[in-house]
Design an enzyme around this catalytic site. Structure first.
Site, mmCIF file in Angstrom:
data_model
loop_
_atom_site.group_PDB
_atom_site.id
_atom_site.type_symbol
_atom_site.label_atom_id
_atom_site.label_comp_id
_atom_site.label_asym_id
_atom_site.label_seq_id
_atom_site.Cartn_x
_atom_site.Cartn_y
_atom_site.Cartn_z
ATOM 1 N N ASP C 15 21.732 43.644 62.587
ATOM 2 C CA ASP C 15 21.768 44.124 63.973
ATOM 3 C C ASP C 15 22.381 45.513 64.092
ATOM 4 O OD1 ASP C 15 20.558 41.866 64.969
ATOM 5 O OD2 ASP C 15 22.370 41.004 65.843
ATOM 6 N N ARG C 94 38.488 41.135 69.065
ATOM 7 C CA ARG C 94 37.732 42.106 69.870
ATOM 8 C C ARG C 94 38.604 43.210 70.448
ATOM 9 N NH1 ARG C 94 34.509 40.495 66.525
ATOM 10 N NH2 ARG C 94 32.625 39.395 67.163
ATOM 11 N N ASP C 123 31.700 38.103 73.806
ATOM 12 C CA ASP C 123 32.246 39.268 73.124
ATOM 13 C C ASP C 123 31.869 40.581 73.792
ATOM 14 O OD1 ASP C 123 33.710 37.889 71.276
ATOM 15 O OD2 ASP C 123 32.103 37.768 69.814
ATOM 16 N N SER C 174 25.057 32.040 62.971
ATOM 17 C CA SER C 174 25.614 33.294 63.465
ATOM 18 C C SER C 174 27.128 33.171 63.375
ATOM 19 C CB SER C 174 25.153 33.495 64.909
ATOM 20 O OG SER C 174 25.891 34.512 65.506
#
Lengths: 401, 401, 401, 401
Positions: C15, C94, C123, C174
């Protein structure tokens, strides 16, 4: 055997004067301590009277500034109102008085500390827990609770020992006062249907007798602390006393409260807190302008807990420290000016401003200056309402289980 | 292709009149619904005007009683004040209006429901979430948010379509009103330092113009519901309207609030809630007399959550049902009489009484009738203070780790 | 016109590799940033790959120690478990990643910051709110959310631009991983009735394959911080990694959670947090020994709020600062040793001790050493039960109103 | 003068047998009541023994079903764990036993009720407050607390009065047991650093001796109540006993807790609650699937309060009624199946399903079936992050005040 030594919180009134004699009778040398926490007491008179009725030593302490800075200020910043009504007047002074008693007990090598509370109020708890927190080795005595006399028995004892009987002996009120206000209980107040008589009040005018012209004042806060009135800098204790006079004149701050005491009963109390109620209201309005929403919505949880912790005598405790640490972080940006109109029993905030204001006119306006993106609302509502929609669809399936 | 059908909440004002035309332009047949939730609207006029500006059908609903019983009553019993200030005036009516719109949409087989809110307020959220909760299959339209016109563009469009322009077009205020109060925003109010102008108020006298004689009233509650005023039985909606007039005359219930909206901004609103503030205060005082301490101390947690849930548009939700179930249990004993003096902006509770009072004069008194066992306090304090004592002893050990 | 510059959080995966190309296509010079927050990433490889797929600059940051000390430690001390289950693994990293991105954006005079999140997770919210909190002037880009491609479309784009396609492209999981654990979603996990397949786990053994002998370890805490394992001092990040290995071997810390995301949906996630769950459990047990009751009973309120604040992306906020200030006060005495047996999926605390223990054997014992005053209980119960008694007497009166 | 009559909670053990004699010595006729709340007591034996040691009447009550339905069920639905650990085993049975004692006291016209607790535990409080709540006119006696004997003195008194001395007199444990679990204190457990000895446990295997094959069971809930196990319908009390056996075999539900008692001390207790811990875990997982987020996030506040209310002896109170009313609303949709693997001390929920599930695979999926509108996230984040952005801009202004 030598006498033990006890440090007594001495008010100059009948109960604690009798206590000096009673403690002496019971083998104690009494060190009296008179404190001023803002009630405007004549400390010299108190000091002399203690010696006159039998204390071996007599101390006085003007604790107004310490009381304002260390005890009243965080309570104001937390808007502490027990059961949403009572600004904790006496509950705030008890730990300070306990601290002074313990300090003097340690200086004078005393064995014990004594207070003048009865056995059905909250103050006995606050004194005893505070004292144990500060020095668990000190004995705590409560002569009034111990002797258990009726009023008549107490007076007879006083007469026998030539302790001066106050002239206003038939005064039906039992009062405690400090910077943060005045509490009153007893007599006619014991019927919660009865209107409190005017004689119960001293710091505030009845609305009927307040001025017909308002006073409009500006209170300046820095990091949550009131520092100036109408542009003039004040020490905190002086600012509160000034506001007590000003707001009291306009009849602000009378509180009539049926409250749940710690010891398992409901009691009815009447409070007067003109400065306290004005400051708490003004401070809250400045927070409305400067606190982020998340803080504004969680701070009341901390405020409620802090109110209960203080009411319940746990001032000297880790929980209070931790709650206050939260509180201090929130005051960082509570800086600005609040304009308050004092009039006919009302403290009305008419305006508030701050360089740290989170109110953004460009976002709030409905004029062409509007910078708010109204399209964002569509996506916001879609996700905000999504759980409701899913829940509704599940219900509509009409499943019967 | 046949037009789709939309049910529109119609106020009779410019925005929703234009919306009828705009929806027609966009392929919808419009069914207008005018509601009275206590603002004293002329429903006949609204009904006719809707047809005149292009609705294919026009309904009116007098929803005052349902609003009072189902929406206002629990809010009053929970003392719901968003951010401790705002009695949720509009937040309470939106779910009721949504319910009526959905009912009529289902009766008329409509495809959609429409409201007249913009994209930056809370009400759009409340409408859309409520409608989805009640019928997730209905489309929701927000013409005013969608067209995104300036005021001038809207007026031009209205002129072009011969939609009547109101005479008070330069009225700077944006008002919403119902039984529970009146809200006002806009214009000069957007500067939080500015005093709200008198023109912003309609339900309340300024204190300067209130009567010089108080009114003293007695409000009777049964299981938490106000049922009589000065001994005269009332339906709830009538009682609130009566109190609005009475307390409004005395200048009670003005609220000036810088609040955190759902959509991420702070806005400044002015509310007038004379009846609401008087009833909430009186009801709280009766609870002080009749709720056990544990309930009195936890109910505010539920109240705060309920305030937020209603403010945030989640009326039709399991969380509200559950919070109200808690609430209903607490009202069981909230029966009695409260005497309130209305005077110069103040609603002063002077007395409260109840056959179910938990206040026990025999326990509270300081007279010889005292039945409280003061000796019990010694044991109580010993155990209450024990953790503090242990903690203090551990600290005194001076352990350094 | 010159290109704008964007700083991209770069993982080395498909990605974000595609994002470099896509951002370049859209007129951005891309500065890639690879971070190690404890997932054991080969930073050199990540750095090179970024340049290879088109970044103009490539940074790497080993942020393990900062992550452990500043983000993980308070979360552990607050036992933050979102919905009582999820230890906030990704939610904690994060804000740290955002901080590093903003720092590098400021150093390189970038105009924007970009992350690789889709539009339905938490996120994206955490990144964007954190970045705005740190520098509201930076644009935030979310290429994966913007391009909105299917998997096949993305791969075609990658092939066209010669971006390396990972070998494990059909890996159904994932995954996100750091010091504090590993999260996993997707594929078979989307059916909450299905047992997670073994392939979903990596840090933990299935109980069936754990050793038949326990490991018993001693964890030492100083002021709430784990500082040693079996008597050997550790830096915090190393200690957590060591515990991940040790507790993971024994199958500890698997969490299977159907959770409420911020964006309005429920999702099912599988987490592995062997070190986290062991440390949280051990730390709680030491608090049971060293926190006063009042703190122990209120801290969970703060913990719950902190969990939600962190989950919802509000790390850089006054509310977190204030909650942490509370937290820090509570850790003052959380010093001591905890013995934990790791065995068959269980972290069992078998013993805990502290020089600051508030457990007092002399008070707790039922042996003749007992120093507890059992008589005090009589007075305690009398007052504790008094409101109940009064309430009961009122009910017994059988009043019907 | 005629003897007074007292109803005594009689266990058949030494303390309450001696109490029968002691009460008789002190002028009471003793009515003994033996109850089974799931500890598997031989009620016939208890009944006979009471008469044999001097009771004038002897009742037995099998209260298992009432205990399960009225006391255990709401506790399970609320996941009540005092201090996040203790499932309130004894705290739940005390109010039920009190209720039975009061019922029999009223039937037999007794003057008093008696329990066998000492003066330092919680149970004395729970008994006395419960009894006062149910009938404030009954005197409450606590012979064991009153006589204040050492163990040796008690045995001597027993010998003198020919009261049978139990064979296991040197059993160091003090145990209480019912359907919901088993509690144990005393002896070696008083050192919180010591590992509890195997002899302290009875309902659970040590993990070392659990089967090497798991049992996987399916628990069916209807409106929050467990109704079937592996497809077979059960009465609640039977279901719990079955689960105690099954989960206990796998070593599930050992709890080792240093807890804060009501009477101001910390004590260390060991509990075994195999069925309770399995059911609470399974029920929570079904709630994760079926409760709306708002409910899921507020219910823990109610759960915590309910835990404390029950622990503190306030079962018969308005606060419990109100908390339970909240609770009942939340259970409406908690219907479905939970699959639990019991293995090596772990109760692992591997799957959960419900026709009323709010988990929506179409919204949660990352496959092409995705129906979630990712664009909505952009607007959501913009408004969610707006306060942070404004706050950040205000900070950046660098105002110094």
């Amino acid at each position: 055997m030598a006498n033990k030594k006890v440090v007594l919180a001495y008010s100059g009134g009948l109960d604690t004067s009798v206590a000096i004699q009673w403690l002496s009778d019971n083998g104690y040398d009494v060190v009296a301590v008179g404190l001023d926490v803002g009630e405007g007491k004549d400390l010299e008179f108190v000091k002399e009277k203690a010696l006159q009725v039998g204390a071996i030593q007599s101390y006085t302490v003007d604790a107004k500034k310490e009381f304002a800075e260390e005890f009243v200020l965080p309570a104001m910043q937390a808007h502490t109102l027990y059961e949403q009504k009572y600004p904790l007047v006496s509950a705030l002074s008890r730990p300070l008085i306990s601290k002074k008693l313990v300090e003097i007990a340690e200086q004078t090598n005393a064995d014990a500390v004594a207070h003048g509370c009865t056995g059905k109020g909250n103050d006995q708890v606050r004194f005893e827990v505070s004292i144990q927190a500060l020095n668990p080795n000190l004995e705590v005595l409560a002569p009034v609770r111990e002797w258990g006399w009726s009023r008549d028995e107490e007076i007879e004892y006083a007469r026998k020992h030539e302790i001066p009987i106050p002239i206003d002996l038939d005064n039906p009120y039992s009062v405690d006062q400090n910077l943060w206000g005045r509490s009153n209980e007893c007599g006619i107040l014991e019927d919660p249907w009865a209107t409190p008589p005017e004689g119960a009040y001293e710091l505030t005018n009845p609305i009927e007798k307040t001025p017909d012209e308002p006073d409009t004042i500006e209170i300046e806060f820095q990091k949550g602390k009131p520092v100036a009135l109408d542009g003039k800098a004040y020490e905190l204790d002086d600012l509160i006393l000034e506001l007590n006079a000003l707001a009291g004149k306009h009849g602000i701050g009378r509180i009539d409260h049926v409250e749940n005491r710690m010891v398992g009963i409901k009691s009815r109390e009447v409070y007067e807190c003109p400065g306290a109620m004005t400051l708490i209201k003004a401070h809250k309005e400045l927070e409305d302008l400067t606190l982020p929403k998340e803080v504004a919505h969680f701070k009341p949880v901390v405020e409620k807990k802090l109110s209960e912790v203080i009411y319940e005598g746990l001032w000297f405790s880790q929980i209070r420290n931790a709650l206050e640490a939260f509180l201090q972080e929130t005051q960082e940006n509570v800086t600005g000016l609040v304009r308050v109109k004092l009039f006919k029993g009302n403290a009305i905030v008419e305006g508030r401003k701050s360089e740290l204001s989170l109110y953004n006119e460009k976002l709030a306006t409905y004029t062409p200056e509007d910078e708010f993106n109204q399209n964002a609302a569509v996506g916001f509502i879609e996700l905000w309402g999504l759980p409701t929609k899913v829940h509704s669809m599940v219900k509509k399936k009409g499943v019967n289980v």
